[in-house]
Scaffold this motif. Structure first.
Motif, PDB file in Angstrom:
ATOM      1  N   SER A   1       0.840  -1.317   0.251  1.00 46.84           N
ATOM      2  CA  SER A   1      -0.347  -0.062   0.024  1.00 46.84           C
ATOM      3  C   SER A   1       1.009   1.464  -0.208  1.00 46.84           C
ATOM      4  O   SER A   1       0.884   2.106  -0.311  1.00 46.84           O
ATOM      5  N   SER A   2       1.907   1.072   0.330  1.00 51.14           N
ATOM      6  CA  SER A   2       2.962   2.038   0.489  1.00 51.14           C
ATOM      7  C   SER A   2       3.160   3.418  -0.733  1.00 51.14           C
ATOM      8  O   SER A   2       2.808   4.136  -0.976  1.00 51.14           O
ATOM      9  N   ALA A   3       3.555   2.554  -1.653  1.00 47.34           N
ATOM     10  CA  ALA A   3       3.914   2.689  -3.227  1.00 47.34           C
ATOM     11  C   ALA A   3       2.221   3.324  -3.551  1.00 47.34           C
ATOM     12  O   ALA A   3       2.176   4.662  -4.560  1.00 47.34           O
ATOM     13  N   LEU A   4       1.192   2.645  -2.989  1.00 46.38           N
ATOM     14  CA  LEU A   4       0.482   3.545  -4.381  1.00 46.38           C
ATOM     15  C   LEU A   4      -0.417   4.569  -3.463  1.00 46.38           C
ATOM     16  O   LEU A   4      -0.973   4.830  -3.720  1.00 46.38           O
ATOM     17  N   THR A   5       0.057   4.768  -1.930  1.00 39.92           N
ATOM     18  CA  THR A   5      -0.779   5.745  -1.214  1.00 39.92           C
ATOM     19  C   THR A   5       1.241   7.200  -1.233  1.00 39.92           C
ATOM     20  O   THR A   5       0.534   8.572  -1.101  1.00 39.92           O
ATOM     21  N   ASP A   6       1.429   6.947  -3.360  1.00 39.33           N
ATOM     22  CA  ASP A   6       2.448   8.483  -2.790  1.00 39.33           C
ATOM     23  C   ASP A   6       1.577   9.290  -3.859  1.00 39.33           C
ATOM     24  O   ASP A   6       0.640   9.687  -4.455  1.00 39.33           O
ATOM     25  N   SER A   7       1.843  10.909  -3.733  1.00 38.44           N
ATOM     26  CA  SER A   7       1.727  11.594  -4.777  1.00 38.44           C
ATOM     27  C   SER A   7       1.613  11.030  -5.722  1.00 38.44           C
ATOM     28  O   SER A   7       2.124   9.956  -6.798  1.00 38.44           O
ATOM     29  N   PHE A   8       0.482  12.063  -5.947  1.00 41.63           N
ATOM     30  CA  PHE A   8       0.627  11.535  -7.969  1.00 41.63           C
ATOM     31  C   PHE A   8      -0.185  10.072  -8.043  1.00 41.63           C
ATOM     32  O   PHE A   8      -1.284  10.030  -9.592  1.00 41.63           O
ATOM     33  N   GLN A   9      -0.656   9.145  -7.483  1.00 39.92           N
ATOM     34  CA  GLN A   9      -0.859   7.324  -6.721  1.00 39.92           C
ATOM     35  C   GLN A   9      -2.475   7.567  -7.966  1.00 39.92           C
ATOM     36  O   GLN A   9      -3.605   7.660  -8.361  1.00 39.92           O
ATOM     37  N   ASP A  10      -3.472   9.035  -7.115  1.00 41.51           N
ATOM     38  CA  ASP A  10      -5.058   9.185  -6.984  1.00 41.51           C
ATOM     39  C   ASP A  10      -5.489  10.654  -7.442  1.00 41.51           C
ATOM     40  O   ASP A  10      -6.337  10.860  -7.682  1.00 41.51           O
ATOM     41  N   GLY A  11      -4.363  10.829  -8.094  1.00 38.45           N
ATOM     42  CA  GLY A  11      -4.259  12.189  -9.099  1.00 38.45           C
ATOM     43  C   GLY A  11      -3.852  13.428  -7.826  1.00 38.45           C
ATOM     44  O   GLY A  11      -4.778  14.025  -8.465  1.00 38.45           O
ATOM     45  N   LEU A  12      -3.539  13.185  -6.288  1.00 41.48           N
ATOM     46  CA  LEU A  12      -3.888  14.661  -5.637  1.00 41.48           C
ATOM     47  C   LEU A  12      -1.968  13.926  -5.185  1.00 41.48           C
ATOM     48  O   LEU A  12      -1.220  13.054  -5.757  1.00 41.48           O
ATOM     49  N   VAL A  13      -1.448  15.343  -4.274  1.00 41.23           N
ATOM     50  CA  VAL A  13      -0.492  14.353  -3.666  1.00 41.23           C
ATOM     51  C   VAL A  13      -0.236  14.010  -1.842  1.00 41.23           C
ATOM     52  O   VAL A  13      -1.970  14.368  -1.576  1.00 41.23           O
ATOM     53  N   ALA A  14       0.473  14.392  -1.209  1.00 38.43           N
ATOM     54  CA  ALA A  14       0.533  13.690  -0.393  1.00 38.43           C
ATOM     55  C   ALA A  14       0.393  14.060   0.513  1.00 38.43           C
ATOM     56  O   ALA A  14       1.310  15.075   0.806  1.00 38.43           O
ATOM     57  N   PRO A  15      -0.221  13.873   2.094  1.00 40.09           N
ATOM     58  CA  PRO A  15      -0.580  14.638   3.752  1.00 40.09           C
ATOM     59  C   PRO A  15       0.963  14.714   3.649  1.00 40.09           C
ATOM     60  O   PRO A  15       2.179  13.548   3.349  1.00 40.09           O
ATOM     61  N   PRO A  16       0.966  15.859   4.429  1.00 43.32           N
ATOM     62  CA  PRO A  16       2.202  15.189   5.310  1.00 43.32           C
ATOM     63  C   PRO A  16       2.693  14.403   5.476  1.00 43.32           C
ATOM     64  O   PRO A  16       1.282  14.176   6.457  1.00 43.32           O
ATOM     65  N   ALA A  17       3.631  14.370   6.261  1.00 45.56           N
ATOM     66  CA  ALA A  17       3.991  13.509   7.252  1.00 45.56           C
ATOM     67  C   ALA A  17       5.260  13.718   8.788  1.00 45.56           C
ATOM     68  O   ALA A  17       5.770  13.799   8.312  1.00 45.56           O
ATOM     69  N   TYR A  18       4.486  13.102   9.506  1.00 51.48           N
ATOM     70  CA  TYR A  18       5.807  13.015  10.988  1.00 51.48           C
ATOM     71  C   TYR A  18       6.303  11.559  10.909  1.00 51.48           C
ATOM     72  O   TYR A  18       5.349  10.841  11.693  1.00 51.48           O
ATOM     73  N   THR A  19       7.291  11.561  11.824  1.00 46.41           N
ATOM     74  CA  THR A  19       7.584  10.386  13.049  1.00 46.41           C
ATOM     75  C   THR A  19       8.657  11.004  14.450  1.00 46.41           C
ATOM     76  O   THR A  19       8.118  12.507  14.169  1.00 46.41           O
ATOM     77  N   ARG A  20       9.110   9.712  15.065  1.00 45.18           N
ATOM     78  CA  ARG A  20       9.866  10.540  16.231  1.00 45.18           C
ATOM     79  C   ARG A  20      10.283  11.388  15.967  1.00 45.18           C
ATOM     80  O   ARG A  20      11.387  11.568  14.989  1.00 45.18           O
ATOM     81  N   PRO A  21      11.171  12.574  17.003  1.00 48.09           N
ATOM     82  CA  PRO A  21      10.386  12.942  17.933  1.00 48.09           C
ATOM     83  C   PRO A  21       9.454  13.063  18.114  1.00 48.09           C
ATOM     84  O   PRO A  21       8.778  14.075  17.065  1.00 48.09           O
ATOM     85  N   TYR A  22       8.214  13.394  18.737  1.00 43.17           N
ATOM     86  CA  TYR A  22       6.703  13.784  19.011  1.00 43.17           C
ATOM     87  C   TYR A  22       7.176  15.171  18.876  1.00 43.17           C
ATOM     88  O   TYR A  22       6.655  16.387  18.398  1.00 43.17           O
ATOM     89  N   ASN A  23       8.379  16.139  20.346  1.00 39.71           N
ATOM     90  CA  ASN A  23       7.996  17.432  20.450  1.00 39.71           C
ATOM     91  C   ASN A  23       9.984  17.485  19.576  1.00 39.71           C
ATOM     92  O   ASN A  23      10.888  17.104  19.766  1.00 39.71           O
ATOM     93  N   PHE A  24       9.989  17.751  18.169  1.00 40.23           N
ATOM     94  CA  PHE A  24      11.389  18.722  17.717  1.00 40.23           C
ATOM     95  C   PHE A  24      11.086  20.216  17.778  1.00 40.23           C
ATOM     96  O   PHE A  24      10.180  20.582  16.758  1.00 40.23           O
ATOM     97  N   GLU A  25      12.500  21.099  18.394  1.00 39.36           N
ATOM     98  CA  GLU A  25      12.566  21.910  18.260  1.00 39.36           C
ATOM     99  C   GLU A  25      11.061  23.043  18.815  1.00 39.36           C
ATOM    100  O   GLU A  25      10.858  23.613  18.620  1.00 39.36           O
ATOM    101  N   GLY A  26      10.647  22.257  19.564  1.00 38.31           N
ATOM    102  CA  GLY A  26       9.219  23.123  19.823  1.00 38.31           C
ATOM    103  C   GLY A  26       7.892  22.563  19.123  1.00 38.31           C
ATOM    104  O   GLY A  26       6.797  23.074  19.190  1.00 38.31           O
ATOM    105  N   LYS A  27       8.089  21.857  18.148  1.00 38.53           N
ATOM    106  CA  LYS A  27       7.433  22.176  16.436  1.00 38.53           C
ATOM    107  C   LYS A  27       6.895  20.710  17.393  1.00 38.53           C
ATOM    108  O   LYS A  27       7.225  19.198  16.561  1.00 38.53           O
ATOM    109  N   LYS A  28       5.458  20.344  17.385  1.00 41.29           N
ATOM    110  CA  LYS A  28       4.960  19.462  17.830  1.00 41.29           C
ATOM    111  C   LYS A  28       3.814  18.184  16.494  1.00 41.29           C
ATOM    112  O   LYS A  28       3.510  19.121  15.963  1.00 41.29           O
TER     113      LYS A  28
END
Ligand code: SAH
Length: 232
Positions: free
Chosen positions: A163-190
């Protein structure tokens, strides 16, 4: 899938094919790649493969015979779905075209060099011309690798989570949403709260909303041409 790549610079492919997605796909037999050095197919002395263009234009052109000899030798061995020439004025490489090409079994990718190739090869042998953008590179080797990488990653099984390649940008004619991973808090940005909520419905709704917002600002023409699925 089997790719036969025709080039006057075989060394361009050495490292990329030994790494990353190519190495994995080749090891798992989703992909085989054969590189053909144009100089091995020339009837001229000293491996000559290029000459001055008629009409006196600047630069050198790849000659017809070495390319024709190579394509004919390959076509004697098997039937090819397409003989593709990487060309700046070819069909723009977009995800739909990538997906279509990835379903083929046997492809020849011809890389031009210098000022390009003799026009008669394009007329008589090439079935599809692909461009990776409206700019000119010194050879078709990087474009061929771009096409190969894009095709290989959508072959089912090559990326372990299908499913990973299929949820990338352009597969459904749209761009992908923003994505986040750890840490939860990076330089004050959660990380947005919803992504940590465990509420799958809310997460899906957030992703769809972000996808639409991002597409609207970055690729508005995608929404204009595909308003049925993404109307809300
Ligand atoms: N004289 C040509 C450019 C030749 S560039 C022209 O004006 O159109 C040399 C080779 O690089 C080409 O034959 C092609 O195989 C490759 N190439 C360069 N830019 C490319 C691009 N944007 N997409 C695909 N192939 C490209």
């Amino acid at each position: 899938m089997r790719l036969d790549i025709i080039t006057c610079c075989p060394q361009w492919f050495e490292s990329p094919l030994r790494h990353f997605i190519f190495q994995k796909a080749i090891k798992q037999q989703y992909l085989s790649v054969c590189i053909h050095n144009l100089r091995d197919y020339t009837p001229y002395k000293h491996g000559k493969i290029d000459d001055h263009p008629y009409g006196g234009a600047a630069g050198m052109l790849l000659m017809a015979e070495p390319i024709a000899n190579c394509i004919k030798a390959l076509q004697k061995e098997r039937v090819y779905d397409e003989v593709i020439y990487m060309a700046p004025d070819g069909l723009p490489l977009e995800q739909d075209l990538v997906n279509k090409c990835s379903l083929k079994q046997h492809l020849i990718l011809l890389c031009g060099h210098y000022k390009g190739i003799d026009e008669r090869i394009r007329e008589h042998f090439i079935t599809l011309e692909i461009s990776i953008g409206d700019y000119v590179l010194s050879g078709g080797e990087l474009p061929a690798l771009v096409l190969a990488d894009a095709m290989v990653r959508v072959i089912p099984g090559v990326i372990s989570d299908a499913s990973s390649a299929l949820t990338d940008s352009f597969q459904d004619g749209l761009v992908a949403p923003p994505a986040y991973t750890r840490p939860y808090n990076f330089e004050g940005k959660k990380v947005p709260d919803v992504l940590c909520s465990g509420n799958h419905k809310a997460i899906q709704a957030w992703m769809q909303q972000e996808t639409l917002a991002r597409t609207k600002t970055r690729r508005p023409y995608l929404l204009a041409t595909d308003d049925v699925n993404h109307a809300q």
